[in-house]
Design an enzyme around this catalytic site. Sequence first.
Site, PDB file in Angstrom:
ATOM      1  N   SER A 270     -26.469 -10.319 -14.401  1.00  0.00           N
ATOM      2  CA  SER A 270     -27.909 -10.089 -14.583  1.00  0.00           C
ATOM      3  C   SER A 270     -28.760 -11.118 -13.856  1.00  0.00           C
ATOM      4  CB  SER A 270     -28.258 -10.043 -16.071  1.00  0.00           C
ATOM      5  OG  SER A 270     -28.081 -11.303 -16.672  1.00  0.00           O
TER       6      SER A 270
ATOM      7  N   THR B 186     -25.877 -11.891 -20.039  1.00  0.00           N
ATOM      8  CA  THR B 186     -26.770 -12.602 -20.976  1.00  0.00           C
ATOM      9  C   THR B 186     -27.865 -13.407 -20.271  1.00  0.00           C
ATOM     10  OG1 THR B 186     -25.278 -14.491 -21.051  1.00  0.00           O
ATOM     11  CG2 THR B 186     -25.015 -12.817 -22.773  1.00  0.00           C
ATOM     12  N   ASP B 187     -27.654 -13.718 -18.978  1.00  0.00           N
ATOM     13  CA  ASP B 187     -28.590 -14.646 -18.310  1.00  0.00           C
ATOM     14  C   ASP B 187     -30.036 -14.175 -18.355  1.00  0.00           C
ATOM     15  OD1 ASP B 187     -26.355 -16.074 -17.714  1.00  0.00           O
ATOM     16  OD2 ASP B 187     -26.620 -16.058 -15.537  1.00  0.00           O
TER      17      ASP B 187
ATOM     18  N   THR C 174     -20.907 -10.754 -18.513  1.00  0.00           N
ATOM     19  CA  THR C 174     -19.693 -11.331 -19.093  1.00  0.00           C
ATOM     20  C   THR C 174     -19.012 -10.352 -20.036  1.00  0.00           C
ATOM     21  OG1 THR C 174     -20.513 -13.566 -18.882  1.00  0.00           O
ATOM     22  CG2 THR C 174     -18.872 -13.211 -20.580  1.00  0.00           C
TER      23      THR C 174
HETATM   24  N1  GLU Z   1     -24.305 -14.625 -15.215  1.00  0.00           N
HETATM   25  C1  GLU Z   1     -23.783 -13.413 -15.735  1.00  0.00           C
HETATM   26  C2  GLU Z   1     -24.851 -12.444 -16.185  1.00  0.00           C
HETATM   27  O1  GLU Z   1     -25.908 -12.782 -16.637  1.00  0.00           O
HETATM   28  C3  GLU Z   1     -22.841 -13.663 -16.857  1.00  0.00           C
HETATM   29  C4  GLU Z   1     -23.494 -14.303 -18.030  1.00  0.00           C
HETATM   30  C5  GLU Z   1     -23.214 -13.554 -19.267  1.00  0.00           C
HETATM   31  O2  GLU Z   1     -23.194 -12.339 -19.269  1.00  0.00           O
HETATM   32  O3  GLU Z   1     -23.043 -14.222 -20.303  1.00  0.00           O
HETATM   33  O4  GLU Z   1     -24.606 -11.302 -16.092  1.00  0.00           O
END
Ligand code: GLU
Length: 330
Positions: A62, A95-96, A15
Amino acid sequence: MTHKANIVVIGTGGTIAGQGKAASNTSAYLCSVLGIDEILATIDPRSLAVDLRAEQLLQTGSENFGNEQLLAIGRRVAVLLAQDDVDGVVIAHGTDTIEETAYFLHLTLKSAKPVVVVGSMRPPSAMSSDAALNLYDAIAVAAHPASVGLGTLVVANDEIHTARDVTKGNSFKVEAFRSPYGPLGYVIEGRPRYYRHPCRAHTLATPWSAGTLASLPQVDIVQAYGALEAETVNALAARANGLIFAGTGNGNVPAHLIEPLRDAARRGVHVVRASRTGSGIVLHNGAQPDDLYDWLSVDDQVPSKARILLMLALTQSRDVQTLQAVFERY
Ligand code: GLU
């Protein structure tokens, strides 16, 4: 002249590299589209006394990260940390699964130099995005001498977490990251303030090296619920070297799954009792007689990180007591 810290910022997607159509798109947006140079252009690092270098290593969410991506990130960061002209590394990451990558690096990097993994919950294009401040804070933390020797850190929402403890505990809020015993400290206006240190072994005090790991064994996670069938457990156990059983409560195992899991252990699959609650301790020989069954237990580690730890442990030992000691030490 003040020494400027040389920090390498690695882009991997997420993100923090996302873009929405409108500023109101805080949840619906394209992930992993901005390059690391574009993300860095959103901050002004002049007040931080750093020299920045950027690298694009991956460009994907991720949730797509398997063991290959972990190994690739580990190898690259290990090479960078070995260079005299690198003082610290920041990894911009989705963040995942930030908690898995950060814990893998925490256990496998052979350096005291700061490594900070950072993400954001809102893309840079959104109203009140946390992307620019999180990245600025991460660079500040990586560049600060107080961060040396703490292992891998995760910076988000003004907080500095140890990679060992932090988990993503909310699907959309900016306040998404939690450590069960609290963050190590805060970062405010480009300066970290630490209030405690990690006490479990990491980086230089582990036997694993990201620079030399060629592959990782298959370890899977299965989450318990009353209706979970033995066939599901058996199917996973048939292919895995290790199986994290995220039981209910304090690692409880439904009566009908005890024999299938004992069978798996007899066949050499390392069964680890964990908890699906997200925090707390699974006491060894507590809810189940682990030693009698040759099962392991996680101490306080969550299933996602227990998987990382067991994969690493299995690269060096298949002995049940040695493996159990790993869960008590790291
Ligand atoms: N699902 C994506 C990831 O983990 C976006 C979530 C995020 O980065 O907050 O890369």
